[in-house]
Design a protein around this motif. Structure first.
Motif, PDB file in Angstrom:
ATOM      1  N   MET A   1      11.398  -4.922  -1.426  1.00  0.00           N
ATOM      2  CA  MET A   1      11.905  -3.613  -1.856  1.00  0.00           C
ATOM      3  C   MET A   1      10.854  -2.867  -2.678  1.00  0.00           C
ATOM      4  O   MET A   1      10.487  -1.746  -2.400  1.00  0.00           O
ATOM      5  N   LYS A   2      10.331  -3.586  -3.711  1.00  0.00           N
ATOM      6  CA  LYS A   2       9.334  -2.961  -4.574  1.00  0.00           C
ATOM      7  C   LYS A   2       8.063  -2.658  -3.790  1.00  0.00           C
ATOM      8  O   LYS A   2       7.443  -1.622  -3.962  1.00  0.00           O
ATOM      9  N   GLU A   3       7.684  -3.611  -2.913  1.00  0.00           N
ATOM     10  CA  GLU A   3       6.460  -3.434  -2.124  1.00  0.00           C
ATOM     11  C   GLU A   3       6.573  -2.235  -1.204  1.00  0.00           C
ATOM     12  O   GLU A   3       5.640  -1.432  -1.098  1.00  0.00           O
ATOM     13  N   SER A   4       7.733  -2.087  -0.550  1.00  0.00           N
ATOM     14  CA  SER A   4       7.916  -0.954   0.353  1.00  0.00           C
ATOM     15  C   SER A   4       7.924   0.365  -0.414  1.00  0.00           C
ATOM     16  O   SER A   4       7.458   1.385   0.089  1.00  0.00           O
TER      17      SER A   4
ATOM     18  N   TRP B   1       6.183   1.045  -3.183  1.00  0.00           N
ATOM     19  CA  TRP B   1       4.798   1.381  -3.503  1.00  0.00           C
ATOM     20  C   TRP B   1       4.032   1.806  -2.267  1.00  0.00           C
ATOM     21  O   TRP B   1       3.183   2.694  -2.324  1.00  0.00           O
ATOM     22  N   GLN B   2       4.310   1.166  -1.134  1.00  0.00           N
ATOM     23  CA  GLN B   2       3.640   1.534   0.108  1.00  0.00           C
ATOM     24  C   GLN B   2       4.038   2.937   0.554  1.00  0.00           C
ATOM     25  O   GLN B   2       3.228   3.675   1.099  1.00  0.00           O
TER      26      GLN B   2
ATOM     27  N   TYR C   1       5.299   5.523  -1.443  1.00  0.00           N
ATOM     28  CA  TYR C   1       4.987   6.617  -2.367  1.00  0.00           C
ATOM     29  C   TYR C   1       3.621   6.526  -3.045  1.00  0.00           C
ATOM     30  O   TYR C   1       3.122   7.524  -3.551  1.00  0.00           O
ATOM     31  N   PHE C   2       3.033   5.334  -3.069  1.00  0.00           N
ATOM     32  CA  PHE C   2       1.771   5.199  -3.792  1.00  0.00           C
ATOM     33  C   PHE C   2       0.688   4.518  -2.966  1.00  0.00           C
ATOM     34  O   PHE C   2      -0.118   3.751  -3.494  1.00  0.00           O
ATOM     35  N   SER C   3       0.681   4.810  -1.675  1.00  0.00           N
ATOM     36  CA  SER C   3      -0.426   4.350  -0.837  1.00  0.00           C
ATOM     37  C   SER C   3      -1.656   5.170  -1.217  1.00  0.00           C
ATOM     38  O   SER C   3      -1.543   6.216  -1.871  1.00  0.00           O
ATOM     39  N   ILE C   4      -2.816   4.720  -0.813  1.00  0.00           N
ATOM     40  CA  ILE C   4      -4.057   5.438  -1.155  1.00  0.00           C
ATOM     41  C   ILE C   4      -4.035   6.889  -0.651  1.00  0.00           C
ATOM     42  O   ILE C   4      -4.376   7.806  -1.409  1.00  0.00           O
ATOM     43  N   PRO C   5      -3.615   7.160   0.596  1.00  0.00           N
ATOM     44  CA  PRO C   5      -3.560   8.557   1.052  1.00  0.00           C
ATOM     45  C   PRO C   5      -2.608   9.412   0.207  1.00  0.00           C
ATOM     46  O   PRO C   5      -2.902  10.576  -0.077  1.00  0.00           O
ATOM     47  N   ASN C   6      -1.471   8.833  -0.206  1.00  0.00           N
ATOM     48  CA  ASN C   6      -0.517   9.598  -1.009  1.00  0.00           C
ATOM     49  C   ASN C   6      -1.062   9.874  -2.407  1.00  0.00           C
ATOM     50  O   ASN C   6      -0.850  10.948  -2.963  1.00  0.00           O
ATOM     51  N   ILE C   7      -1.777   8.901  -2.967  1.00  0.00           N
ATOM     52  CA  ILE C   7      -2.408   9.111  -4.274  1.00  0.00           C
ATOM     53  C   ILE C   7      -3.424  10.244  -4.167  1.00  0.00           C
ATOM     54  O   ILE C   7      -3.555  11.077  -5.074  1.00  0.00           O
ATOM     55  N   MET C   8      -4.123  10.300  -3.033  1.00  0.00           N
ATOM     56  CA  MET C   8      -5.081  11.387  -2.809  1.00  0.00           C
ATOM     57  C   MET C   8      -4.348  12.728  -2.714  1.00  0.00           C
ATOM     58  O   MET C   8      -4.859  13.764  -3.151  1.00  0.00           O
ATOM     59  N   GLY C   9      -3.135  12.698  -2.150  1.00  0.00           N
ATOM     60  CA  GLY C   9      -2.324  13.915  -2.089  1.00  0.00           C
ATOM     61  C   GLY C   9      -1.925  14.393  -3.473  1.00  0.00           C
ATOM     62  O   GLY C   9      -1.997  15.594  -3.784  1.00  0.00           O
TER      63      GLY C   9
ATOM     64  N   TRP D   1       7.035   9.986   3.520  1.00  0.00           N
ATOM     65  CA  TRP D   1       6.755  10.783   2.322  1.00  0.00           C
ATOM     66  C   TRP D   1       5.379  11.440   2.431  1.00  0.00           C
ATOM     67  O   TRP D   1       5.196  12.592   2.043  1.00  0.00           O
ATOM     68  N   GLY D   2       4.425  10.701   2.986  1.00  0.00           N
ATOM     69  CA  GLY D   2       3.082  11.251   3.144  1.00  0.00           C
ATOM     70  C   GLY D   2       3.060  12.444   4.078  1.00  0.00           C
ATOM     71  O   GLY D   2       2.305  13.400   3.869  1.00  0.00           O
TER      72      GLY D   2
END
Length: 198
Positions: free
Chosen positions: A1-4, A6-7, A9-17, A70-71
């Motif tokens: 649950m927690k892993e999904s 972070w994947q 909402y906070f993947s590298i491409p989303n952090i770049m967004g 989300w991305g």
């Protein structure tokens, strides 16, 4: 649950967004300071970094299978925030930008509202239409030209902005027609379902 979570909402491409949205705010501040005598190069540097980030976040997402729902929403939001920031900043220098920012807010506000209502009705929104992409590209091109040539004559600036507004109006009208058809389809589907139940 927690892993999904972070994947998603906070993947590298989303952090770049998220970073691009922060850069948009920083850009407005840098531009405003430049009007008060501060160096102009940070304005261009921020836009270049934002553009590179926009280019690479999509590449990374696709290559490393980091594409998320989300991305898909975040990327166009970052685009709109960046364009809005540039229009807002240029308004400090050119009065002609005032009607353009009003048009931009109305257009994007309508699309956000219509999209939200359609999602609530269970309709999956597709990506930007070709006329929307052309409008975004033209807006970026014209605004960047004005930014990169700060000494451009007011007459040329006015002509470019008028052209840009005409493209915006065209895209806006097309989207109104497009969303109108989607709302009609949703209403017809609801009517069919109710008839089937009865």
């Amino acid at each position: 649950m927690k892993e999904s979570f972070w994947q998603e909402y906070f993947s590298i491409p989303n952090i770049m967004g998220y970073f691009r949205i922060v850069l948009a705010v920083l850009y407005v501040w840098a531009f405003y300071m430049s009007l008060d005598g501060a160096p102009y190069w940070p304005v261009i540097a921020i836009i270049v970094v934002s553009g590179l980030t926009d280019f690479f976040d999509g590449k990374i997402a696709r290559k490393f299978h980091m594409v998320t729902d989300w991305g898909k929403m975040l990327d166009p939001i970052a685009d709109k925030v960046t364009i809005g920031a540039i229009i807002l900043s240029l308004m400090f220098k050119y009065k002609i930008m005032m009607p353009m920012i009003v048009l931009y807010i109305i257009k994007e506000g309508y699309m956000a509202l219509a999209g939200t209502l359609l999602i609530k009705k269970g309709h999956k929104i597709e990506g930007a239409k070709i006329y929307g992409k052309v409008c975004t590209f033209a807006t970026y091109l014209i605004l960047l030209a004005i930014l990169l040539i700060p000494d451009m004559s007011d007459g040329i600036v006015v002509r470019l902005i008028v052209i840009n507004m005409m493209v915006m109006v065209y895209a806006f009208v097309r989207y109104i027609i497009y969303y109108g058809k989607l709302f009609k389809e949703c209403s017809e589907n609801v009517g069919e379902m109710e008839s089937y139940k009865n």
